[in-house]
Design an enzyme around this catalytic site. Sequence first.
Site, PDB file in Angstrom:
ATOM      1  N   HIS A 120      43.847  64.823  10.108  1.00  0.00           N
ATOM      2  CA  HIS A 120      44.866  64.402   9.149  1.00  0.00           C
ATOM      3  C   HIS A 120      45.526  63.085   9.540  1.00  0.00           C
ATOM      4  O   HIS A 120      46.120  62.416   8.685  1.00  0.00           O
ATOM      5  CB  HIS A 120      45.933  65.502   8.993  1.00  0.00           C
ATOM      6  N   HIS A 185      59.406  61.088  16.119  1.00  0.00           N
ATOM      7  CA  HIS A 185      59.326  62.540  16.220  1.00  0.00           C
ATOM      8  C   HIS A 185      59.054  62.945  17.649  1.00  0.00           C
ATOM      9  O   HIS A 185      58.377  62.247  18.394  1.00  0.00           O
ATOM     10  CB  HIS A 185      58.333  63.164  15.239  1.00  0.00           C
TER      11      HIS A 185
END
Length: 311
Positions: A120, A185
Amino acid sequence: MAEVIGFVGMSHSPFASLLPPDRADGPGARFLADAERVRVAVDRLAPDAVVVIGPDHFHANFYDVMPPFMLGVEEVTGFGDYGSTAGRLPVAGNLAWSAHTSLTGAGFDLSLSYSLTVDHGIVQTYEMITGAVAVPLVPLVVNTAAPPLPSLDRCVALGHALGAALRDAEYPGRVLVAASGGLSHWLPTNDPRDVGVVGERRTALIHGRTDVRAFAVAREPRVRAMGGNPDARVNETWDAWFLDRLSAADAQSVAALDDDGLEENAGRGGHEVRCWLIGQVAVGQPLQWTSYEPVPEWITGMGIGTTFPVD
């Protein structure tokens, strides 16, 4: 000669598919709406090929051999993780080979794959900006998850070389450059040297190639458990600064942070902004349009930037 028509940088997250917004103002809804606006703008640009720069999340590369950069030139297969497309993807092979030749001549010894698996980290952004998987792509995988990482300065230098390679390519078409990854993140370490990385997890990071599917099945519950927390850490201030620096075509200020500074401000997952640096520098234009939504439920600052206008 190829015509380079622009750059798109876009965050990715497994939770865009695992935890889609359940209302118009839900977490991630603005990001997905703006991603659709980008898709419409890209459709107007009508690229003949897309160079997609993104990371691998231990679905293709492991610590048995961990290249800093890898270019796919022939067969590219989507792993199919977290709802991304599985199976064969179209490849602009002549553009890939031309870029590889030029980059080698510029002193970049990129690893080469005739049969590359992408997860992904490449496919989600590719799908979002094109609306499908029909436009031929050239995948450039950057090691952003597993130290030792290519330096930020080296990524900027690769961006300059990639831009020259694409413009000189014997490819009669319009080329869009896209980057997938970031923004801030905070993720667990994937460094086998870390004392907390032990047992089956450490074995999988090194030897996962022996049974990639089994490794992915074991890892997915850990990933899923990270999502949905509205208090997960996201650094909105740093994300805004990063988008501002690329809007000023100032990748060098980001590179000057070095790895420790980047990780302090954007977390281990923030190393994925290497992909943005390479792509924006390659196109050589500042971001004209940006969008940003902090989505702690997706554990990521979800940003988008383009070098062309978006309505």
